[in-house]
Design an enzyme around this catalytic site. Structure first.
Site, PDB file in Angstrom:
ATOM      1  N   GLY A 198       0.674  -1.268   0.319  1.00 41.67           N
ATOM      2  CA  GLY A 198       0.119  -0.180   0.015  1.00 41.67           C
ATOM      3  C   GLY A 198       0.775   1.141  -0.076  1.00 41.67           C
ATOM      4  O   GLY A 198       2.153   1.255  -0.326  1.00 41.67           O
ATOM      5  N   GLU A 220       5.606  -3.269   0.495  1.00 46.80           N
ATOM      6  CA  GLU A 220       5.394  -3.229  -1.015  1.00 46.80           C
ATOM      7  C   GLU A 220       4.732  -1.908  -1.152  1.00 46.80           C
ATOM      8  O   GLU A 220       3.674  -1.711  -1.103  1.00 46.80           O
ATOM      9  CB  GLU A 220       4.882  -4.444  -1.519  1.00 46.80           C
ATOM     10  CG  GLU A 220       5.375  -5.617  -1.194  1.00 46.80           C
ATOM     11  CD  GLU A 220       6.619  -5.889  -2.291  1.00 46.80           C
ATOM     12  OE1 GLU A 220       6.894  -5.068  -3.327  1.00 46.80           O
ATOM     13  OE2 GLU A 220       7.362  -6.751  -1.875  1.00 46.80           O
ATOM     14  N   CYS A 254       0.777  -0.019  -9.118  1.00 46.67           N
ATOM     15  CA  CYS A 254       1.939   0.510  -8.465  1.00 46.67           C
ATOM     16  C   CYS A 254       3.197   0.763  -9.355  1.00 46.67           C
ATOM     17  O   CYS A 254       3.837   1.702  -9.135  1.00 46.67           O
ATOM     18  CB  CYS A 254       2.268  -0.333  -7.128  1.00 46.67           C
ATOM     19  SG  CYS A 254       2.620  -2.285  -7.842  1.00 46.67           S
TER      20      CYS A 254
HETATM   21  P1  NAD Z   1      -5.624   1.080   0.735  1.00 40.28           P
HETATM   22  O1  NAD Z   1      -6.200   2.399   1.110  1.00 40.28           O
HETATM   23  O2  NAD Z   1      -6.334  -0.109   0.193  1.00 40.28           O
HETATM   24  O3  NAD Z   1      -4.650   0.792   1.813  1.00 40.28           O
HETATM   25  C1  NAD Z   1      -3.742  -0.429   2.051  1.00 40.28           C
HETATM   26  C2  NAD Z   1      -4.010  -1.112   3.415  1.00 40.28           C
HETATM   27  O4  NAD Z   1      -3.807  -0.396   4.517  1.00 40.28           O
HETATM   28  C3  NAD Z   1      -5.641  -1.662   3.128  1.00 40.28           C
HETATM   29  O5  NAD Z   1      -5.768  -2.858   3.729  1.00 40.28           O
HETATM   30  C4  NAD Z   1      -6.168  -0.609   4.292  1.00 40.28           C
HETATM   31  O6  NAD Z   1      -7.030  -1.062   5.290  1.00 40.28           O
HETATM   32  C5  NAD Z   1      -4.790  -0.594   5.395  1.00 40.28           C
HETATM   33  N1  NAD Z   1      -5.003   0.874   6.020  1.00 40.28           N
HETATM   34  C6  NAD Z   1      -5.213   1.922   5.468  1.00 40.28           C
HETATM   35  N2  NAD Z   1      -4.929   2.902   6.663  1.00 40.28           N
HETATM   36  C7  NAD Z   1      -4.375   2.275   7.528  1.00 40.28           C
HETATM   37  C8  NAD Z   1      -4.064   2.712   8.956  1.00 40.28           C
HETATM   38  N3  NAD Z   1      -4.079   3.991   9.264  1.00 40.28           N
HETATM   39  N4  NAD Z   1      -3.440   1.766   9.696  1.00 40.28           N
HETATM   40  C9  NAD Z   1      -3.525   0.467   9.190  1.00 40.28           C
HETATM   41  N5  NAD Z   1      -3.715   0.228   8.148  1.00 40.28           N
HETATM   42  C10 NAD Z   1      -4.376   0.943   7.346  1.00 40.28           C
HETATM   43  O7  NAD Z   1      -4.704   1.176  -0.483  1.00 40.28           O
HETATM   44  P2  NAD Z   1      -3.533   2.443  -1.021  1.00 40.28           P
HETATM   45  O8  NAD Z   1      -2.466   2.472   0.130  1.00 40.28           O
HETATM   46  O9  NAD Z   1      -4.231   3.604  -1.393  1.00 40.28           O
HETATM   47  O10 NAD Z   1      -2.841   1.760  -2.139  1.00 40.28           O
HETATM   48  C11 NAD Z   1      -2.231   2.351  -3.114  1.00 40.28           C
HETATM   49  C12 NAD Z   1      -0.898   2.681  -2.830  1.00 40.28           C
HETATM   50  O11 NAD Z   1      -0.047   1.397  -2.682  1.00 40.28           O
HETATM   51  C13 NAD Z   1       0.054   3.335  -4.065  1.00 40.28           C
HETATM   52  O12 NAD Z   1       1.125   3.943  -3.574  1.00 40.28           O
HETATM   53  C14 NAD Z   1       0.689   2.064  -4.737  1.00 40.28           C
HETATM   54  O13 NAD Z   1       1.787   2.724  -5.373  1.00 40.28           O
HETATM   55  C15 NAD Z   1       0.724   1.250  -3.376  1.00 40.28           C
HETATM   56  N6  NAD Z   1       0.880  -0.170  -4.078  1.00 40.28           N
HETATM   57  C16 NAD Z   1       2.176  -0.909  -4.197  1.00 40.28           C
HETATM   58  C17 NAD Z   1       2.085  -2.154  -4.763  1.00 40.28           C
HETATM   59  C18 NAD Z   1       3.339  -3.034  -4.641  1.00 40.28           C
HETATM   60  O14 NAD Z   1       3.405  -4.201  -4.990  1.00 40.28           O
HETATM   61  N7  NAD Z   1       4.509  -2.258  -4.169  1.00 40.28           N
HETATM   62  C19 NAD Z   1       1.012  -2.630  -5.189  1.00 40.28           C
HETATM   63  C20 NAD Z   1      -0.193  -1.931  -5.090  1.00 40.28           C
HETATM   64  C21 NAD Z   1      -0.065  -0.866  -4.741  1.00 40.28           C
END
Ligand code: NAD
Length: 466
Positions: A198, A220, A254
């Site tokens: 995330g 990641e 991502c």
């Molecule tokens: P998201 O909002 O779904 O969050 C990811 C996870 O974190 C979720 O399960 C969510 O419930 C949890 N979360 C959110 N806030 C939280 C908190 N305060 N405390 C604990 N857990 C919490 O997804 P996102 O972060 O918007 O995803 C997009 C980001 O992820 C982008 O930056 C993208 O580049 C990155 N990403 C990376 C990869 C990789 O493989 N490196 C793959 C996909 C996405």
């Protein structure tokens, strides 16, 4: 796209559910290969028997085109799992290594062992793949697992929460749904590894929570993945491959090309080719194309809308809020200090910035945080080797986008701000193992030279052999 309530698990039950997975691990439930194989087979059965429901859920959450959903969230996952099953014994077998003279007679090996309970937290953009591929690695390594799908992709979360208990061992594999409150409670529990995918802000929250228990983490994360297009590039092919990587899942990938640094002499040609290839892909009106996805939420839609003002649309620039539709957009005349160049875009907007030479492009990239992916298009091999030698990125595709992550022999992950640790293929199982060093000595020989009392003669001998 209808609104659906955020799925969640009752917070008061979370600690007990996690404890249940730990009890299963301690009881040795997850160690036998037979158990691991059954769970991995169960995952494949879940995905294949309910393929249409998964594709429908992906379409509900992201307007994900069927072909994209099938490739990225079904076939990619089953492919990884099949590889793990095929190599299950091999990747869990002791690795023999040589032993130094002082230990003789002895044999040394690295014994892979499971870490214990792994927590896997996934985001919404590839909500099946990014939850189940790490989870499969944890299972193949013999761990118990707690799964936390993203609450943002509501339909996929609900479907997984229904099916996982039907197909997998509920004692050792728990699925917890929810957002910040539920994940905070989850993170208060103890694990032996946390695998988080995330954004970097939450990555820091996860790492801080893990530090309380000295739990290792894989992060990641994302970031701004640049594309460098050199004057020597095959521009037609570059445009097609950039367009595919950028507008797949409407840019919510991502490793999507975040922005393009193009040699100023070919900027016009690149934009014309992008325009032409976009028409080939999505027709004159991408809104009507069944091959083009939608923005996941109103919040992300508004964020992307405001980024549109960071430049002048050379292609696209249209949006329809009720449908969370943003057309494939190419922005020019972009100020490097504007919002679209400060934040990860994570949507269908592609800024293009002209560069006078390759040095300028390399300096642009290296003066910013290390990206998750870097792409360089050039026929000139010297340019490619310069870019590779002077930049740092989680991974690279030369003359392409995204494809490095499809090779399971290339561990996928970030570096610096884009994350830590890699997975896919064997690396995806290794993440969840401790390679325990074991040295076994023979007892037939036990020369007294190694023991006190120390004498000048012994010292002389040690000076010769050590
Ligand atoms: P998201 O909002 O779904 O969050 C990811 C996870 O974190 C979720 O399960 C969510 O419930 C949890 N979360 C959110 N806030 C939280 C908190 N305060 N405390 C604990 N857990 C919490 O997804 P996102 O972060 O918007 O995803 C997009 C980001 O992820 C982008 O930056 C993208 O580049 C990155 N990403 C990376 C990869 C990789 O493989 N490196 C793959 C996909 C996405």
């Amino acid at each position: 796209m209808t609104m659906q309530l955020e799925p969640h698990t009752e917070i008061s039950t979370i600690a007990g559910r996690v404890q249940c997975t730990r009890d299963a691990f301690r009881a040795g439930v997850t160690r036998p290969f037979e158990w691991r194989r059954t769970q991995l087979q169960g995952m494949i059965a879940m995905l294949t028997e309910h393929e249409q429901e998964f594709l429908d859920a992906l379409r509900h959450d992201l307007g994900k085109p069927t072909v994209e959903g099938f490739i990225t969230d079904i076939a990619f996952v089953t492919g990884e799992i099949k590889m793990m099953m095929k190599n299950l014994k091999k990747w869990n077998a002791p690795i023999r290594v040589s032993s130094p003279l002082v230990t003789m007679p002895a044999k040394s090996r690295l014994m892979p062992e499971p870490l214990g309970v792994a927590l896997v937290i996934a985001p919404w953009n590839y909500p099946v793949q990014l939850l189940l591929v790490p989870a499969a690695g944890a299972i193949a390594a013999g761990n118990a697992v707690v799964l936390k799908p993203s609450e943002v992709s509501t339909a996929v979360s609900t479907l997984l929460a229904t099916l996982v208990p039907q197909y997998l061992d509920s004692e050792a594999i728990a699925i917890i749904e929810g957002g910040v409150a539920e994940t905070t409670e989850l993170l208060a529990q103890q694990y032996d590894h946390i695998f988080y995918t995330g954004n970097g802000t939450v990555g820091r929250v996860v790492m801080a929570a893990a530090a309380r228990h000295l739990t290792p983490v894989t992060l990641e994360l994302g970031g701004k993945s640049p594309v460098i297009v050199d004057a020597s590039a095959n521009v037609r092919v570059a445009a097609r491959r950039i367009a595919w990587g950028k507008w797949l899942n409407a840019g919510q990938t991502c490793v999507a090309p975040d922005y393009v640094l193009v040699h100023e002499s070919i900027q016009g040609k690149l934009i014309a080719e992008l325009q032409s290839v976009l028409t080939d892909f999505y027709g004159a009106e991408p809104h009507d194309s069944s091959s083009y996805a939608r923005i996941v939420s109103d919040r992300h839609f508004d964020r992307l809308q405001s980024m549109m003002t960071s430049g002048t649309p050379a292609v696209g620039g249209d949006s329809i809020k009720e449908d969370r539709y943003i057309s494939p957009t190419v922005l020019t005349q972009v100020d490097p200090a504007s919002q679209v160049m400060r934040e990860e875009i994570f949507g269908p907007i592609l800024p293009i910035l002209p560069m006078a030479n390759i040095n300028e492009a390399i300096e642009f990239v290296t003066s910013r945080p290390h990206p998750l992916a870097l792409y360089v298009f050039a026929e000139d091999k010297k340019v490619v080797s310069d870019v590779l030698a002077r930049t740092t990125a989680g991974g690279v595709t030369v003359n392409g986008t995204i494809m490095h992550l499809t090779n399971p022999k290339l561990p996928f992950g970030g570096v610096g701000e884009s994350g830590m640790g890699g997975y896919h293929g064997k690396a995806g199982v290794r993440v969840f193992q401790h390679l325990k060093p074991v040295l076994t000595r023979g007892t037939a020989l036990d020369p007294s030279i190694a023991y006190p009392p120390y004498t000048a003669r012994k010292l002389k001998l040690f000076r010769k052999v050590l």
